[in-house]
Design an enzyme around this catalytic site. Structure first.
Site, PDB file in Angstrom:
ATOM      1  N   SER A 143       4.016   2.409   8.360  1.00 20.13           N
ATOM      2  CA  SER A 143       3.753   1.404   7.330  1.00 20.13           C
ATOM      3  C   SER A 143       5.031   1.118   6.555  1.00 20.13           C
ATOM      4  O   SER A 143       5.697   2.039   6.074  1.00 20.13           O
ATOM      5  CB  SER A 143       2.680   1.908   6.365  1.00 20.13           C
ATOM      6  OG  SER A 143       1.426   1.970   6.980  1.00 20.13           O
ATOM      7  N   HIS A 198       0.821  -1.215   0.000  1.00 23.17           N
ATOM      8  CA  HIS A 198       0.000   0.000   0.000  1.00 23.17           C
ATOM      9  C   HIS A 198       0.855   1.266   0.000  1.00 23.17           C
ATOM     10  O   HIS A 198       0.370   2.334  -0.374  1.00 23.17           O
ATOM     11  CB  HIS A 198      -1.009  -0.009   1.162  1.00 23.17           C
ATOM     12  CG  HIS A 198      -0.460   0.285   2.517  1.00 23.17           C
ATOM     13  ND1 HIS A 198      -0.182  -0.696   3.448  1.00 23.17           N
ATOM     14  CD2 HIS A 198      -0.160   1.449   3.133  1.00 23.17           C
ATOM     15  CE1 HIS A 198       0.237  -0.152   4.564  1.00 23.17           C
ATOM     16  NE2 HIS A 198       0.267   1.162   4.398  1.00 23.17           N
ATOM     17  N   ASP A 221       1.131  -7.738   2.307  1.00 29.25           N
ATOM     18  CA  ASP A 221       1.267  -6.299   2.052  1.00 29.25           C
ATOM     19  C   ASP A 221       2.738  -5.906   1.905  1.00 29.25           C
ATOM     20  O   ASP A 221       3.349  -5.353   2.818  1.00 29.25           O
ATOM     21  CB  ASP A 221       0.599  -5.528   3.195  1.00 29.25           C
ATOM     22  CG  ASP A 221       0.355  -4.068   2.855  1.00 29.25           C
ATOM     23  OD1 ASP A 221       0.892  -3.595   1.849  1.00 29.25           O
ATOM     24  OD2 ASP A 221      -0.388  -3.413   3.599  1.00 29.25           O
TER      25      ASP A 221
END
Length: 713
Positions: A648, A84, A220
């Site tokens: 992230s 992402h 991810d």
């Protein structure tokens, strides 16, 4: 309200610190954290984590595209981050014919790696404390604007002194609400290329349904590579550039781990607001966040309708939609969690104790702090609601684009011929950039929906919007009818119309353009402050700084860490489970397996589809060297590290500093974590590095990437 947001970025937390709580400066690890970390399982020295003169762990951690974290995992500049985090670049490089976002991509060699238009990584070089230098220049008789001007002037000097002739980017930041200042030295690399990404059915498995939820089964991750000139220096894209030889790269462990094993994360957390007063929490829960949630859903509904009908539109808007959806769920989760945990009530108790301390004779300078703060929130509640509706409206492309380009064109028209020749190519490049990937029907309908919402839900709205709303009676079709006419009569309707205008520009045409007038009106309202509001801001900023200063004096023996503001931090904790959950097939609820992934499989579903090849590998139990010692293939796992947005892509490291996973999410139960830390609920959701390597090797067949890594078996 913009200054309010900024000061939240720079606030500090001052409650008792649990072992797994805190986002710590690397330069303070030896003094504040090292003993705790050793007891929990750290086997590195502070010098091996952060060193100015020698290669250390911090040299492998980069800020990715200013919004995420990534890590260097090979001696050829290979970068690992979340899927992402690279989403917008993957979408940009995709077309309907070569849809890398949907189908995945793996470069067979360096020459096949793909360069997005704009992507950079930032290496952290060093930091230092300049608090005494800056604070010696200010005094309590200054207004907040005078104080800010004095500080900014000194900041400019410090940044100039440390950039070594432009070699480095230097940033001085405020901490503890303006009570301390540190400078940070960075080196930026702008030639970063896509190496590989799994298909979205793996990288985004679970979609919005599983976002912020546990158990998770998401792969991810994505891979990029940093390029430099032949001497290893930053350079703009060139075919002559070569893979960077980094100072340090992480070793990758496939040995696995157990519950309660030590885990630390290094990264660039974006924002926490843990010093936020009770009034601020109540304002967010009752006024600001509900407006954000409603406006986000409004844009999402319109966008999804168009994206479902056209694959190219879906690719062009994939990143924007994902970002809006993420914040939409985040803000609603914050509302629910802050209410459930009665966070504002807890803060009120702390403020009552502070007031009792401040009323003592020796602390009288702090006596008015809480009343001033409470007064500020009471008088800005409705403004916060308005500002969030307007903020989401201004995130629509056609609400802001005319202002950005129109301002540049207006500047161009006021220059002499020589200056115009210099400026015009920049405007033309910006036109190409801003119109790239825009789909006019979608843009028009999103703008209409946001204008209708803003004009009916907010108070004291932008003057032009108020006049137009009255004229069309805020009817269901009123804004659509107005915008159809406005677009037809605007030079900003299409790139072609704007380019034609630039061939023979006219200041009066620009001034009277309906979309330009609307955009200017919205920005003017966003920036407008009454004299009363300016005074409220001034008084609040002083009081907020005094609150932090006073609380640190009130509790001098506590260990403090500054709130997150996109600077490099270390957080440490353990691999740890949540209570048993029947939705998780794993023996213990701190990890998930490929079995659980396949169990969620829904053929053709936008969120839970998966490649048949992955199912085949599961059925054959063809996990290679990446299976756990107990035979299953791990997918995701939990730690109790203290992270937030910006983390992230951060590496999860074991006690030896070896890579065991990749942080990518938090859990909905602890959504209040940006405001208050709950050591019982707070969890970080991570991709197990063994799942990443399995997907690269066994699913993608990209064993040449595995060969590039330093594996610890």
């Amino acid at each position: 309200m913009k200054k309010l947001i900024i000061c939240f970025l720079l606030a500090a937390f001052a409650l008792p610190v649990q072992a797994n709580e805190g986002m710590w400066f690397l330069m303070h690890i030896e003094r504040l954290n090292y003993r705790d970390m050793q007891k929990m399982g750290l086997q590195l020295t502070p010098e091996e984590i952060y060193s100015i003169n020698n290669a250390s762990l911090k040299d492998a951690i980069v800020q990715f595209n200013r919004g995420c974290t990534a890590e260097i995992i090979s001696d050829n500049g290979l970068v690992l981050t979340n899927h992402h985090c690279g989403y917008s670049q993957i979408a940009e490089l995709s077309t309907a014919e070569n849809d890398y976002l949907t189908n995945g991509f793996w470069a067979g060699n360096h020459s096949e790696e793909l360069k997005p238009k704009s992507l950079s990584v930032r290496f952290f070089v060093r930091m230092d404390d300049v608090s005494k230098r800056i604070l010696s220049l200010v005094n309590e008789n200054m207004t907040e604007l005078e104080r800010e001007a004095t500080i900014n002037k000194e900041i400019a000097k410090i940044e100039q002194e440390n950039n070594e002739g432009g070699k480095y980017t230097v940033s001085v930041k405020s901490f503890y609400q303006g009570n301390e200042f540190y400078y940070f030295v960075y080196q930026d690399y702008n030639d970063v290329r896509l190496v590989g990404t799994p298909p979205a059915s793996i990288g985004k498995f679970g979609g919005d349904t599983d976002n912020w939820e546990w158990p998770r089964h998401t792969g991810d991750f994505s891979l990029f590579r940093v390029y430099a000139d032949k001497d290893g220096n930053p350079a703009e894209y060139s075919e002559d550039n070569v893979p960077l030889k980094p100072k340090y790269h992480l070793k990758t462990s496939i040995k696995g781990f157990d519950e309660n094993d030590f885990a630390m994360i290094l990264g660039y957390p974006g924002r926490t607001n843990r010093w936020m007063p009770a009034g601020g929490i109540e304002q967010n829960v009752e006024y600001a966040y509900p407006a954000w949630v409603e406006a986000s859903k409004t844009s999402m509904d319109v966008m999804k309708d168009y994206m479902d009908k056209d694959q190219q539109v879906k690719l062009d808007y994939a990143s924007s939609y994902a970002s809006i959806a993420n914040y939409w769920k985040n803000r609603q989760g914050m509302i629910d969690a802050l209410k459930q945990h009665k966070t504002a009530e807890s803060k009120r108790k702390d403020e009552k104790a502070f007031q009792k301390w401040a009323d003592k004779k020796d602390n009288k300078k702090y006596a008015d702090v809480i009343p001033v703060i409470n007064n500020y929130y009471e008088k800005t509640n409705e403004a916060s609601r308005h500002d969030n509706y307007l903020r989401l409206l201004l995130r629509t492309n056609m609400a802001i684009l005319p202002y950005r380009l129109g301002g540049a064109i207006d500047y161009y028209l006021q220059q002499n011929e020589a200056k115009q020749a210099e400026v015009k190519p920049k405007i033309e490049a910006e036109i190409n950039n801003l119109y790239d990937g825009l789909y006019l029907p979608l843009e028009k309908d999103v703008l209409a929906a946001q204008l209708r919402l803003y004009s009916t839900k907010a108070e004291n709205i932008a003057p032009m919007v108020a006049r137009l709303a009255t004229a069309n009676n805020d009817s269901e079709t009123g804004w659509e009818d107005y915008l159809n006419t406005a677009f037809e009569n605007s030079i900003f309707e299409t790139k072609e119309k704007l380019e034609a205008f630039m061939a023979n520009p006219d200041a009066e045409v620009l001034k009277n353009d309906p979309l330009y007038q609307l955009s200017v009106d919205l920005l003017a309202r966003y920036r407008f402050k009454t004299e009363e509001e300016k005074q409220l801001d001034n008084d609040f900023e002083r009081a907020y700084r005094m609150l932090v200063q006073g609380m640190r004096l009130q509790n001098p023996d506590k260990k403090y860490y500054p709130d997150a503001n996109s600077t490099l931090r270390l957080t440490y904790g353990k691999v740890i489970a949540l209570p048993a959950d029947e939705r998780n097939d794993a023996d213990k609820n701190y990890y998930t397996t490929l079995k659980g992934t396949v169990a969620k499989y829904q053929p053709g579903d936008a969120e839970f589809d998966m490649p048949q090849e992955l199912i085949d590998l599961y059925e054959k139990k063809d996990f290679g060297q990446y299976a756990d010692k107990d035979g299953y293939l791990p997918v995701n796992f939990l730690t109790d590290n203290d992270i937030t947005g910006g983390n992230s892509g951060s590496p999860v490291l074991n006690g030896k500093g070896e890579l065991i996973g990749l942080a990518f999410d938090g859990n909905i139960e602890a959504m209040a974590g940006d405001v208050i830390f709950d050591d019982q609920l707070q969890r970080t959701i991570n991709v197990d590095i063994r799942y990443v390597l399995f997907l690269i090797d066994k699913l993608a067949g990209a064993s040449h990437i595995i060969d590039e890594l330093t594996l610890v078996k």
